[in-house]
Enzyme design. Structure first.
Site, PDB file in Angstrom:
ATOM      1  N   LYS A  51      -2.713   0.639   1.565  1.00 56.48           N
ATOM      2  CA  LYS A  51      -2.139   0.068   0.306  1.00 56.48           C
ATOM      3  C   LYS A  51      -2.782  -1.833   0.167  1.00 56.48           C
ATOM      4  O   LYS A  51      -3.482  -2.436  -0.616  1.00 56.48           O
ATOM      5  CB  LYS A  51      -0.798  -0.260   0.250  1.00 56.48           C
ATOM      6  CG  LYS A  51      -0.276  -0.515   1.310  1.00 56.48           C
ATOM      7  CD  LYS A  51       0.055  -2.385   2.005  1.00 56.48           C
ATOM      8  CE  LYS A  51       0.643  -2.670   2.390  1.00 56.48           C
ATOM      9  NZ  LYS A  51       0.938  -4.579   2.517  1.00 56.48           N
ATOM     10  N   THR A  80       2.566  -4.601  -2.581  1.00 57.56           N
ATOM     11  CA  THR A  80       1.970  -5.652  -2.313  1.00 57.56           C
ATOM     12  C   THR A  80       0.183  -6.152  -3.495  1.00 57.56           C
ATOM     13  O   THR A  80      -0.445  -7.185  -3.288  1.00 57.56           O
ATOM     14  CB  THR A  80       0.443  -4.403  -1.156  1.00 57.56           C
ATOM     15  OG1 THR A  80       1.569  -3.751  -0.348  1.00 57.56           O
ATOM     16  CG2 THR A  80      -0.270  -4.748  -0.416  1.00 57.56           C
TER      17      THR A  80
END
Ligand SMILES: NC(=O)c1ccc[n+]([C@@H]2O[C@H](COP(=O)([O-])OP(=O)(O)OC[C@H]3O[C@@H](n4cnc5c(N)ncnc54)[C@H](O)[C@@H]3O)[C@@H](O)[C@H]2O)c1
Length: 333
Positions: free
Chosen positions: A185, A242
């Site tokens: 991620k 994120t």
């Protein structure tokens, strides 16, 4: 119980606060004496502005303190995990539960972080991961994470020790999927930041996140992970947090690159570990080793390591051959 957190960056410190709040005696270990002394003196961590650390917390830079611990939580940046685990190995109690909260893939070996710690300590390691900014966890903002391990008893022990009214912990047997999600991620967040920095919109970011997740799931399944893990907290959950938050240093580094800064200047200006930079290289190596098609990861690698122009990289991603969204799609006609 006694818990030692090995790593006093933002995340190690935030989790040390959780563990203290849950009634444990907590040792927060720093890799250098200077950092430990600073924490002891100020009870403040510069990565968590405005947050006071509890008086009772014990600050140390001695690995020997692990000899007392019922649980040891590794929280170093990924590049330092092997060395940290090696230094602690002689002191770990036989029955100590070992946890890893570091997100990343080791450069050169392609090992996941729990594999690295396992190799150095000979223990089964639980991965604790999910959408969790240290800044928010340290302020007791409701958060959910996953304790992943092939051993259910160990995963449940970790769940019990960390869980409280503002931190919800789920268990999961798919450690490979959880750790790959955690590492990758950061790569996608860096790319999302680059798109933001170049002035592209929400559509571009949604495209990148969704197709980034699709290629992550492809890699994960080739490496033994379960597809459904990528729809969970450590997959899409961590990706959302994120890629959309200004807390994310990976996204901030990407924005700086998208605005025209060199990769080095972007890393320097963020001033903290940008795990996505390292993870892009490891992920691209894993993709090649496993024969998995990962066009976004490849483009990220080329922008970060081969000075490819990000605009040209996006253009070429948009010009890839036409394809179906779902592999093995079942058509009625
Ligand atoms: N910050 C977060 O919100 C967050 C959340 C979840 C997971 N993580 C993961 O936790 C890990 C640590 O991140 P962080 O945000 O706490 O880091 P950080 O950037 O806040 O701190 C880095 C720490 O690493 C230490 N360090 C530097 N060189 C070292 C070395 N050679 N050996 C050992 N330690 C060294 C520094 O002393 C510093 O305390 C990363 O893998 C990150 O992806 C972070």
């Amino acid at each position: 119980m006694k818990v030692l957190v090995a790593g006093s960056g933002g995340w190690g410190t935030a989790l040390a606060m959780v563990l203290h709040r849950n009634g444990n005696q907590v040792f927060l270990w720093s890799y250098c004496q200077e950092e430990s002394d600073h924490l002891k003196k100020t009870h403040r961590n510069p990565f968590l502005p405005g947050v006071d650390l509890p008086e009772e917390m014990i600050f140390t830079s001695h690995c020997e303190d692990a000899a007392e611990a019922d649980m040891v939580v590794f929280a170093s940046p990924s590049f330092a995990v092997r060395a940290t685990a090696k230094s602690f190995a002689p002191y770990l109690r036989e029955d100590a539960v070992i946890v890893c909260v570091t997100k990343g893939i080791e450069q050169g070996t392609g090992c996941r972080m729990t594999q690295v710690i396992g190799q150095e300590t000979g223990r089964t390691v639980v991965a604790l991961s999910g959408p969790s900014h240290a800044e928010e966890v340290s302020r007791q903002i409701p958060t959910g994470v996953v304790a992943a391990c092939e051993d259910k008893t160990l995963a449940e022990k970790v769940q019990k020790v960390f869980m409280n009214d503002t931190l919800r912990v789920y268990t999961c047997p798919d450690k490979i999927g959880v750790e790959l999600g955690a590492a990758h991620k950061n790569v996608i967040a860096l790319c999302a930041g680059v798109c933001d920095g170049m002035g592209y919109g929400d559509n571009t970011k949604a495209l990148l996140m969704t197709r980034g997740l699709a290629e992550l799931a492809r890699l994960g399944m080739a490496m033994g992970a379960k597809r459904e893990t990528f729809a969970g907290l450590a997959g899409v959950g961590d990706l959302i947090v994120t890629c959309t938050s200004m807390h994310s240093r990976n996204r901030r580094a990407g924005i700086l690159i998208g605005e025209g800064n060199s990769v080095k200047r972007a890393m320097d200006r963020v001033g903290a570990v940008v795990e996505g930079y390292y993870a892009a290289k490891s992920a691209w190596e894993l993709a090649q080793q496993n024969g998995v098609d990962m066009p976004i990861t490849r483009a990220a690698y080329e922008v970060l390591y081969e000075d490819r122009d990000p605009r040209e990289a996006i253009r070429s991603l948009m010009h890839r051959e036409q394809t179906s969204e779902v592999e093995d799609a079942a058509w009625a006609r």
